[in-house]
Design an enzyme around this catalytic site. Structure first.
Site, PDB file in Angstrom:
ATOM      1  N   SER A   1       0.709  -1.144   0.098  1.00 39.07           N
ATOM      2  CA  SER A   1       0.174  -0.211   0.109  1.00 39.07           C
ATOM      3  C   SER A   1       0.837   1.152   0.133  1.00 39.07           C
ATOM      4  CB  SER A   1      -0.979   0.116   1.198  1.00 39.07           C
ATOM      5  OG  SER A   1      -0.268   0.132   2.363  1.00 39.07           O
TER       6      SER A   1
ATOM      7  N   LYS B   1       0.756   4.296   6.851  1.00 40.79           N
ATOM      8  CA  LYS B   1       0.082   5.069   6.015  1.00 40.79           C
ATOM      9  C   LYS B   1       0.581   6.716   5.969  1.00 40.79           C
ATOM     10  CE  LYS B   1      -2.965   1.963   4.786  1.00 40.79           C
ATOM     11  NZ  LYS B   1      -2.926   1.106   3.644  1.00 40.79           N
TER      12      LYS B   1
END
Length: 285
Positions: A57, A118
């Site tokens: 990701s 993230k």
């Protein structure tokens, strides 16, 4: 009394005569090991902790197989800074808070036992929206310019999203290996922080509603925009993360201390070195 204390070591065992080696007692060894364990817990809780990248990701900034240190002190501390997340700690201790563009490790709101990584996109009060694959912040399109295409080796064609509607393409290298090429862009957030993102093609989160970040929360996204379950999706087990409360944030990504492409074998020590991605070690964020 002073002479009696002087003739004993710190763990209470008799001090050996001059010229004879000192042998620690069982109690001394236990106390030494316990002291090391307490020191390790304090360092891991308050200063720095290791983390590994298990998914793609955050590609191209981080790759699967990267191992990095996470700094604990920049944002203060919460219950999730400590082992077992003690419930008697509420909120955050300290005044530091993440800024837009920083990469953070945090506990998932949907599965608090799991740690994710993230990039911070939206701060409390920000309005965040994706429109046709481009990021908009507070009603303005975030600056984006084309960067050199991202090339990554793949084991088989199925791992390269090259189906209709995809921006990626699969090619064979001179040695017969497969390489997946994906468009890459450089985004620059308000304040000047910039980073690279991938656009693998059409996805369900290319166009979203406008999200308004609540007080005490953050909007986080992955750099591999079409293959990241992030704040664009509701916080459900096995799905997205929604808005992330500030107390869930553990720390800021600091530096890569090891990286492997996954081809190493435990029974073949030579492969430990050939699988190492030496050029990534020492990379900061």
């Amino acid at each position: 009394m002073l002479r009696e204390l002087d003739e004993k070591t710190g763990d209470g065992s008799p001090r050996p005569p001059p010229g004879q080696p000192y042998r620690r007692t069982l109690f001394g060894w236990v106390r030494f090991i316990v002291s090391l364990a307490i020191l390790a817990i304090l360092v891991r809780s308050l200063v720095i902790a290791p983390f590994n990248i298990p998914s793609r990701s955050m590609t191209p900034t981080m790759l699967v197989g990267d191992y990095l240190f996470v700094a604990k002190w920049p944002y203060g501390y919460s219950r999730y800074s400590f082992p077992f997340a003690p419930e008697f700690i509420h909120g955050r201790i300290g005044n530091g808070r993440p800024d837009r563009g920083e990469i953070v490790v945090f506990r998932s709101p949907a599965v608090p036992a799991s740690s994710y990584i993230k990039r911070v996109i939206g701060l409390p009060g920000d309005r965040v929206q994706m429109i046709a694959g481009e990021l908009h912040l507070n009603g303005e399109a975030v600056a984006r310019e084309t960067a050199p295409v991202f090339a990554e080796p793949v084991d088989d064609a199925g791992t390269c999203a090259s189906e209709p509607g995809s921006n990626s393409r699969l090619e064979s290298a001179d040695d017969g290996s497969l390489v997946c090429y994906t468009p890459r862009y450089r985004e620059t957030l308000p304040g000047g922080r910039s980073y690279l993102v991938l656009d693998a093609g059409d996805s369900t989160a290319d166009t979203t509603q406008e999200f308004i970040v609540p007080a005490g929360h953050y909007f986080l996204m992955g750099d591999d925009r079409d293959r990241s379950a992030d704040s664009r999706f509701p916080a459900v087990p096995g799905g997205g993360i929604g808005f992330v409360p500030e107390e869930n944030i553990i720390g800021r990504a600091l530096v890569i201390f090891w990286s492997t492409d996954g081809s190493a074998s435990w029974i073949n020590p030579i492969s430990w070195f050939s699988a190492t991605r030496w050029d990534r070690i020492g990379s900061g964020f």
